[in-house]
Write an enzyme that holds these catalytic residues in place. Sequence first.
Site, PDB file in Angstrom:
ATOM      1  N   LYS A  93       0.842  -1.201   0.000  1.00  0.00           N
ATOM      2  CA  LYS A  93       0.000   0.000   0.000  1.00  0.00           C
ATOM      3  C   LYS A  93       0.883   1.259   0.000  1.00  0.00           C
ATOM      4  CE  LYS A  93      -2.032   2.371   3.309  1.00  0.00           C
ATOM      5  NZ  LYS A  93      -2.694   2.670   4.557  1.00  0.00           N
TER       6      LYS A  93
ATOM      7  N   ASP B 137      -6.718   0.885   0.719  1.00  0.00           N
ATOM      8  CA  ASP B 137      -6.764   1.159   2.158  1.00  0.00           C
ATOM      9  C   ASP B 137      -8.157   0.785   2.668  1.00  0.00           C
ATOM     10  OD1 ASP B 137      -8.505   3.132   1.356  1.00  0.00           O
ATOM     11  OD2 ASP B 137      -7.620   4.693   2.611  1.00  0.00           O
TER      12      ASP B 137
END
Length: 249
Positions: free
Chosen positions: A158, A177
């Site tokens: 991420k 996310d």
Amino acid sequence: MKKSKIVKNKKPAAAQKSTKKLTSPPGKGQRGGSAEAGTDPARVAAILAGLDAMYPDAVCELTHANPFQLLISTILSAQCTDVRVNQVTAELYKKYKTPEDFAYATPSELEQEIRPTGFFRNKTKSVMGASQAIVEKFGGVVPRTMEEILTLPGVARKTGNVVLGSGYGIAVGVVVDTHVIRLSNRLDLTHNTDPKKIEQDLIKILPQSKWIQFSHQLIWHGRRICVARKPRCIECKLEQLCYAKDKTV
Ligand code: SF4
């Protein structure tokens, strides 16, 4: 007396007719596998158009002046709001100006400086470890490939996607996310909950030119309208395309 069942989220006949192709959920028995999510190309294109209409200027909300600051801010943003991170880094980046400054900081000092972002001991280790690797292995420059960036301590996919996408404009994947997990499921673009699988599902259905902007737009939508509890569907331009179970209109 037996009460008649209330059917939630039923659209007016006209709306159902005009958007039938794009709004129909997959048939019975189709759910449960990512391949059968509501990923018809016309529906996906309509979702992208709706997001463009709502958030034409969506950007990363972490304040940063360069890819290195974005990396540090993203590490600090774990389990913390961007607003809080920005408050902390407004002072932090005045004192620590280069990767060397962070790499060879005094851990106990840095811990106290980033304490408001939470998990400050682990974050200090990640910030210093990543900075040391950047100084010692990458000549003081944040690497520009996912393979290299994933070698930095405390950096997962991420963070890699945030830094490569918003720091360098390089689209190698989609940032997934908590908002992207929730919204891509609500919008039936995936049936997965594992971020890696969601990213693969999104990569398959989105044009690469949209990978960076799409995650910004979904994160903005998740913060402003499609919030976790009681999404404000009445304000949502995707409402006609959405058949999420927890819709509020
Ligand atoms: S209609 Fe509601 S649940 Fe669906 S995307 Fe919009 S805000 Fe989220």
